[in-house]
Design an enzyme around this catalytic site. Structure first.
Site, PDB file in Angstrom:
ATOM      1  N   ASN A 110      -5.093  -1.484  -1.797  1.00  0.00           N
ATOM      2  CA  ASN A 110      -5.316  -1.684  -3.237  1.00  0.00           C
ATOM      3  C   ASN A 110      -6.320  -2.795  -3.537  1.00  0.00           C
ATOM      4  OD1 ASN A 110      -3.440  -3.628  -2.528  1.00  0.00           O
ATOM      5  ND2 ASN A 110      -2.286  -3.475  -4.418  1.00  0.00           N
ATOM      6  N   GLU A 165       8.896  -0.097  -7.743  1.00  0.00           N
ATOM      7  CA  GLU A 165       7.530  -0.470  -8.082  1.00  0.00           C
ATOM      8  C   GLU A 165       6.814   0.826  -8.495  1.00  0.00           C
ATOM      9  OE1 GLU A 165       5.507  -1.884  -4.602  1.00  0.00           O
ATOM     10  OE2 GLU A 165       4.411  -3.368  -5.753  1.00  0.00           O
ATOM     11  N   CYS A 198       0.327  -5.288  -6.980  1.00  0.00           N
ATOM     12  CA  CYS A 198       1.656  -5.882  -6.760  1.00  0.00           C
ATOM     13  C   CYS A 198       2.066  -6.797  -7.899  1.00  0.00           C
ATOM     14  CB  CYS A 198       1.645  -6.654  -5.451  1.00  0.00           C
ATOM     15  SG  CYS A 198       0.288  -7.833  -5.365  1.00  0.00           S
ATOM     16  N   GLU A 242       3.400 -10.546   2.349  1.00  0.00           N
ATOM     17  CA  GLU A 242       3.104 -10.408   0.910  1.00  0.00           C
ATOM     18  C   GLU A 242       3.489  -8.984   0.555  1.00  0.00           C
ATOM     19  OE1 GLU A 242       2.140 -12.784  -0.998  1.00  0.00           O
ATOM     20  OE2 GLU A 242       1.590 -14.289   0.482  1.00  0.00           O
ATOM     21  N   LYS A 282      -5.863  -4.978  11.175  1.00  0.00           N
ATOM     22  CA  LYS A 282      -5.779  -3.534  10.955  1.00  0.00           C
ATOM     23  C   LYS A 282      -5.758  -3.289   9.445  1.00  0.00           C
ATOM     24  CE  LYS A 282      -2.783  -0.514   9.925  1.00  0.00           C
ATOM     25  NZ  LYS A 282      -3.577   0.456   9.171  1.00  0.00           N
TER      26      LYS A 282
HETATM   27  P1  NAP Z   1       2.085   0.139   3.023  1.00  0.00           P
HETATM   28  O1  NAP Z   1       2.321   1.584   3.060  1.00  0.00           O
HETATM   29  O2  NAP Z   1       3.202  -0.770   3.351  1.00  0.00           O
HETATM   30  O3  NAP Z   1       0.844  -0.112   3.997  1.00  0.00           O
HETATM   31  C1  NAP Z   1       0.288  -1.392   4.179  1.00  0.00           C
HETATM   32  C2  NAP Z   1      -0.314  -1.470   5.563  1.00  0.00           C
HETATM   33  O4  NAP Z   1       0.715  -1.247   6.520  1.00  0.00           O
HETATM   34  C3  NAP Z   1      -1.380  -0.426   5.836  1.00  0.00           C
HETATM   35  O5  NAP Z   1      -2.356  -0.974   6.682  1.00  0.00           O
HETATM   36  C4  NAP Z   1      -0.603   0.663   6.557  1.00  0.00           C
HETATM   37  O6  NAP Z   1      -1.384   1.443   7.424  1.00  0.00           O
HETATM   38  C5  NAP Z   1       0.378  -0.146   7.360  1.00  0.00           C
HETATM   39  N1  NAP Z   1       1.607   0.588   7.676  1.00  0.00           N
HETATM   40  C6  NAP Z   1       2.182   1.587   6.982  1.00  0.00           C
HETATM   41  N2  NAP Z   1       3.310   2.006   7.591  1.00  0.00           N
HETATM   42  C7  NAP Z   1       3.453   1.239   8.696  1.00  0.00           C
HETATM   43  C8  NAP Z   1       4.421   1.167   9.738  1.00  0.00           C
HETATM   44  N3  NAP Z   1       5.483   1.955   9.756  1.00  0.00           N
HETATM   45  N4  NAP Z   1       4.246   0.262  10.718  1.00  0.00           N
HETATM   46  C9  NAP Z   1       3.178  -0.568  10.705  1.00  0.00           C
HETATM   47  N5  NAP Z   1       2.234  -0.547   9.746  1.00  0.00           N
HETATM   48  C10 NAP Z   1       2.369   0.338   8.749  1.00  0.00           C
HETATM   49  O7  NAP Z   1       1.545  -0.330   1.613  1.00  0.00           O
HETATM   50  P2  NAP Z   1       0.336   0.269   0.795  1.00  0.00           P
HETATM   51  O8  NAP Z   1       0.758   1.518   0.153  1.00  0.00           O
HETATM   52  O9  NAP Z   1      -0.910   0.280   1.615  1.00  0.00           O
HETATM   53  O10 NAP Z   1       0.114  -0.883  -0.286  1.00  0.00           O
HETATM   54  C11 NAP Z   1       0.848  -0.980  -1.432  1.00  0.00           C
HETATM   55  C12 NAP Z   1       1.973  -1.987  -1.293  1.00  0.00           C
HETATM   56  O11 NAP Z   1       1.435  -3.266  -0.954  1.00  0.00           O
HETATM   57  C13 NAP Z   1       2.714  -2.200  -2.592  1.00  0.00           C
HETATM   58  O12 NAP Z   1       4.080  -2.326  -2.348  1.00  0.00           O
HETATM   59  C14 NAP Z   1       2.143  -3.515  -3.097  1.00  0.00           C
HETATM   60  O13 NAP Z   1       2.973  -4.205  -4.002  1.00  0.00           O
HETATM   61  C15 NAP Z   1       1.939  -4.265  -1.830  1.00  0.00           C
HETATM   62  N6  NAP Z   1       0.973  -5.336  -2.009  1.00  0.00           N
HETATM   63  C16 NAP Z   1       1.430  -6.617  -2.033  1.00  0.00           C
HETATM   64  C17 NAP Z   1       0.544  -7.659  -2.244  1.00  0.00           C
HETATM   65  C18 NAP Z   1       1.011  -9.084  -2.284  1.00  0.00           C
HETATM   66  O14 NAP Z   1       0.172  -9.969  -2.246  1.00  0.00           O
HETATM   67  N7  NAP Z   1       2.304  -9.345  -2.369  1.00  0.00           N
HETATM   68  C19 NAP Z   1      -0.818  -7.385  -2.414  1.00  0.00           C
HETATM   69  C20 NAP Z   1      -1.244  -6.063  -2.372  1.00  0.00           C
HETATM   70  C21 NAP Z   1      -0.338  -5.046  -2.163  1.00  0.00           C
HETATM   71  P3  NAP Z   1      -1.909   2.911   6.958  1.00  0.00           P
HETATM   72  O15 NAP Z   1      -2.802   2.670   5.819  1.00  0.00           O
HETATM   73  O16 NAP Z   1      -2.593   3.410   8.160  1.00  0.00           O
HETATM   74  O17 NAP Z   1      -0.693   3.687   6.582  1.00  0.00           O
END
Ligand code: NAP
Length: 509
Positions: A176, A411, A310, A275, A199
Site C-alpha cells: 500500500n 480493517e 493502516c 507495523e 522482501k
Molecule cells: P500482508 O498480506 O500481511 O502482506 C505483507 C507482506 O507479507 C507482503 O510482503 C507479503 O508477501 C508477505 N506475506 C504474506 N503472507 C505471508 C506469510 N504467510 N508469511 C510470510 N510473509 C507473508 O499485508 P498486505 O495486504 O500486503 O498489506 C496490508 C496490511 O498491512 C494491512 O493490514 C495494513 O494495515 C498493514 N499495514 C500496516 C502499516 C503500519 O505501519 N502499521 C503500514 C502499511 C500497511 P506477498 O505480497 O508476496 O503476499
C-alpha cells in the site's frame, strides 16, 4: 566511505541475467538485487505484475525463493562486519546521497508506484518524497546513537553502556505504501550499521527495485542491501526465519501474518518489530471546527490509497447534536471525488489493489447492509467504461452501523466510511477503544481539557488532535494491542536496530 574500506564479494555462482522483453519490445531489468548485482532467479522463473487500474501487464519479475534468500543473507552477513565498522558519519553521508538521488528520481519512482499500486500520481509523488525523508532523518540520527557512562557503586570499577548494530536484518513490506514502508525500514537499519535483506510485496516489486538502484548508485556497498522478490512469500520468509545469521525480522503488513511470523521467530528468539493493521476511530465533538473535521475525515478516509491505509478512518463517531450537519457535508464532498486511473489528471482515488481486495470490501458492506445499515452513498462496484478492467469500488457512506458488526471490527481497507453517533465523551472513548487494534485515532474538539483527557484515554499509538495528516519522520510511529510491536521513525526508529551492551571494567590496582 573511506578509501581503505574493502568489500568482500561473495564470489558465488550467481545465475546469468536473462533479459526479459515485454510485449511492446522494451527491455527492462526486473531482476533481484543480491550482493550488489542484478540477478535472475536460479530457476529462471518469473512472475507478472499487473496494473490494478487497467489489468495490463506492467512487468515480469524474477521469481525468487529460498535459494536467493539464502544467498542474500550470506551476502548481508559478509558485508555486515565492514559496514558496522565504518563511522556513523560515513554511513550517514551515503544515506544523504541516497536521499539526493531519490529526490532526483521522484517522478520516475512515483510512476512505478502508480503502475503497480494504482494510487493517483500526485499522491504517489507525495509518498516518494515522504519516503526519501527517512534517508535524511536517519542519516542524521546515525550520529546520535549515544551510549552513557554510568556512575559506579564501586570506586574500583567503571561502567558504560553502548549501542551496537544487531547484524543482518530481514524486512518484509506491503504494497500500500511501496516506497515509504521500505525506506522507513532500510534507512534506520543501514544508519545503525545493520545490513538488510528486503522482501517487498508481490504486487509492488518495481518500486522496491528502483529504491535498490538508488542505494546502489549512492554507494551502498554490495551485500549491505539486498532485495529478494518473489511470488510466494513462504519460502522467502521461512529462510529468513530459520537462518541463524538473521538477527531480526522487521515486518509491515496484516496482523494475521504478523502473528504467524512472531510464532515462528520465537523458535530462535529472533528480534521482531511489527507495523500491523489498524481500525482507526475518527471522533468529532460538537464544539469542533465542523468544516475542518469533514475535510480531514474525507482526506484520511479516501485520499490515502483510496482507504487502503493502516491509519485511515475506519469508524467515524460524530456527536449526536451535529451529526445531521456532518453527514450532509460529508456525503456532498464524497460525491465530488473522482475515481480512475492514477495517471488521469484530477483523480482522487485509484482502484483497489486487486479483485480479492474488492470482494472483501464488498462482503463487509453487504454484511452491514443485511444487518440494517443505511446506504447514504455507493456500496457498489464501478465496472463500466474506463472502470471495466480495474478493481474500482464506489466511495461509500454507511449510516446506522453498529460497533460490533464486522465492518467496525475488521480493517475495511477500502473507500467505505461508516458514520455513527454518540452522546458523551465517556461513551465515545469506550466505543473507540472497543477493538483489538490500536494504531491511529483522531479527535476533533476545541476544548483543551477534553483534548488531554481523550488523548490520554485512547489506546492508540498515534493520536491526531484536530489533525489527520498523519505523522512525520521526527516522531515514532507504531501501534499498541494487535497493531504492532516497536516503533519506526523518530529517535526510537534507530534503537530498533541497535543492541545495548553494558561494559563493566575493573580498574587495575
Ligand atoms: P500482508 O498480506 O500481511 O502482506 C505483507 C507482506 O507479507 C507482503 O510482503 C507479503 O508477501 C508477505 N506475506 C504474506 N503472507 C505471508 C506469510 N504467510 N508469511 C510470510 N510473509 C507473508 O499485508 P498486505 O495486504 O500486503 O498489506 C496490508 C496490511 O498491512 C494491512 O493490514 C495494513 O494495515 C498493514 N499495514 C500496516 C502499516 C503500519 O505501519 N502499521 C503500514 C502499511 C500497511 P506477498 O505480497 O508476496 O503476499
Amino acid at each position: 566511505m573511506s578509501s581503505t574500506t574493502t568489500w568482500v564479494g561473495l564470489n558465488r555462482n550467481i545465475p546469468k541475467v536473462k533479459t526479459i522483453r515485454l510485449a511492446n519490445g522494451r527491455e527492462k531489468s526486473h531482476k533481484m538485487y543480491i550482493d550488489g548485482q542484478w540477478v535472475s532467479a536460479d530457476t529462471e522463473k518469473t512472475f507478472k505484475v499487473h496494473n490494478p487500474a487497467t489489468g495490463a501487464l506492467v512487468a515480469k519479475i524474477a521469481d525468487g525463493g529460498e535459494f536467493e534468500t539464502k544467498q542474500a543473507i550470506n551476502s548481508a552477513d559478509l558485508a555486515f562486519k565492514t559496514w558496522a565498522e565504518i563511522s556513523a558519519k560515513e554511513r550517514g553521508q551515503i544515506l544523504k546521497k541516497a536521499r539526493q538521488i531519490m529526490s532526483e528520481r521522484v517522478d520516475e519512482i512515483a510512476r512505478l508506484v502508480v503502475l503497480e499500486n494504482g494510487k493517483p500520481f500526485a499522491e504517489a509523488k507525495g509518498e516518494v518524497n515522504f519516503a526519501l525523508g527517512y534517508f535524511d532523518w536517519f542519516a542524521e540520527e546515525a550520529r546520535r546513537a549515544y551510549g552513557s557512562l554510568v556512575p559506579s557503586p564501586s570506586t574500583n570499577k567503571r561502567l558504560w553502556v553502548q549501542s551496537q548494530p544487531l547484524g543482518v536484518v530481514a524486512a518484509i513490506t506491503p504494497w500500500n505504501f511501496p516506497a515509504a514502508m521500505i525506506v522507513r525500514k532500510i534507512a534506520p537499519a543501514l544508519a545503525a550499521g545493520c545490513t538488510v535483506v528486503l522482501k517487498p510485496a508481490e504486487q509492488t516489486p518495481l518500486t522496491a527495485l528502483a529504491i535498490a538502484q538508488v542505494c546502489h548508485d549512492a554507494g551502498v556497498p554490495p551485500g549491505v542491501l539486498n532485495v529478494v522478490v518473489g511470488s510466494n512469500p513462504i519460502p522467502i520468509s521461512e529462510e529468513m526465519l530459520n537462518n541463524p545469521k538473521v538477527k531480526k525480522i522487521g515486518f509491515t503488513g496484516s496482523t494475521e501474518v504478523g502473528k504467524l511470523l512472531m510464532a515462528k521467530a520465537a523458535k530462535s528468539l529472533k528480534r521482531v518489530s511489527f507495523e500491523l493493521g489498524g481500525n482507526a476511530p475518527f471522533i468529532v465533538f460538537d464544539d469542533a471546527d465542523l468544516e475542518a473535521a469533514v475535510d480531514d475525515a474525507i482526506a484520511i478516509k479516501y485520499l490515502r490509497v483510496g482507504g487502503q491505509s493502516c491509519i485511515c478512518a475506519n469508524r467515524i463517531y460524530v456527536q449526536q447534536t451535529i451529526a445531521q450537519k456532518f453527514v450532509t457535508a460529508f456525503v456532498a464532498k464524497t460525491k465530488k471525488l473522482k475515481i480512475g486511473s492514477g495517471f488521469k489528471a484530477g483523480v482522487h482515488c485509484g482502484p483497489l489493489i486487486n479483485e480479492t481486495a474488492r470482494k472483501k470490501v464488498h462482503r463487509l458492506v453487504e454484511d452491514a447492509v443485511a444487518r440494517g445499515a443505511e446506504v447514504a452513498l455507493g456500496a457498489n462496484y464501478l465496472s463500466e467504461g474506463d472502470y471495466a478492467q480495474g478493481s474500482f469500488y464506489a466511495p461509500t457512506v454507511l449510516l446506522k452501523v453498529e460497533d460490533l458488526w464486522p465492518i467496525c471490527q475488521e480493517e475495511v481497507f477500502g473507500p467505505v466510511a461508516s458514520i455513527m453517533t454518540f452522546q458523551s465523551e465517556e461513551e465515545v472513548i469506550r466505543r473507540a477503544n472497543n477493538t483489538n487494534y490500536g494504531l491511529a485515532s483522531y479527535l476533533y474538539t476545541r476544548d483543551l481539557g477534553r483534548v488531554v483527557r481523550v488523548s490520554e484515554a485512547l489506546e492508540y499509538g498515534l493520536i491526531g488532535v484536530n489533525d489527520a495528516a498523519g505523522y512525520t519522520h521526527e516522531i515514532p510511529f507504531g501501534g499498541v494491542k494487535e497493531s504492532g510491536l516497536g516503533r519506526e521513525g523518530g529517535k526510537q526508529g534507530l534503537e530498533e536496530y541497535l543492541e545495548v551492551k553494558s561494559i563493566v571494567m575493573n580498574l587495575p590496582h
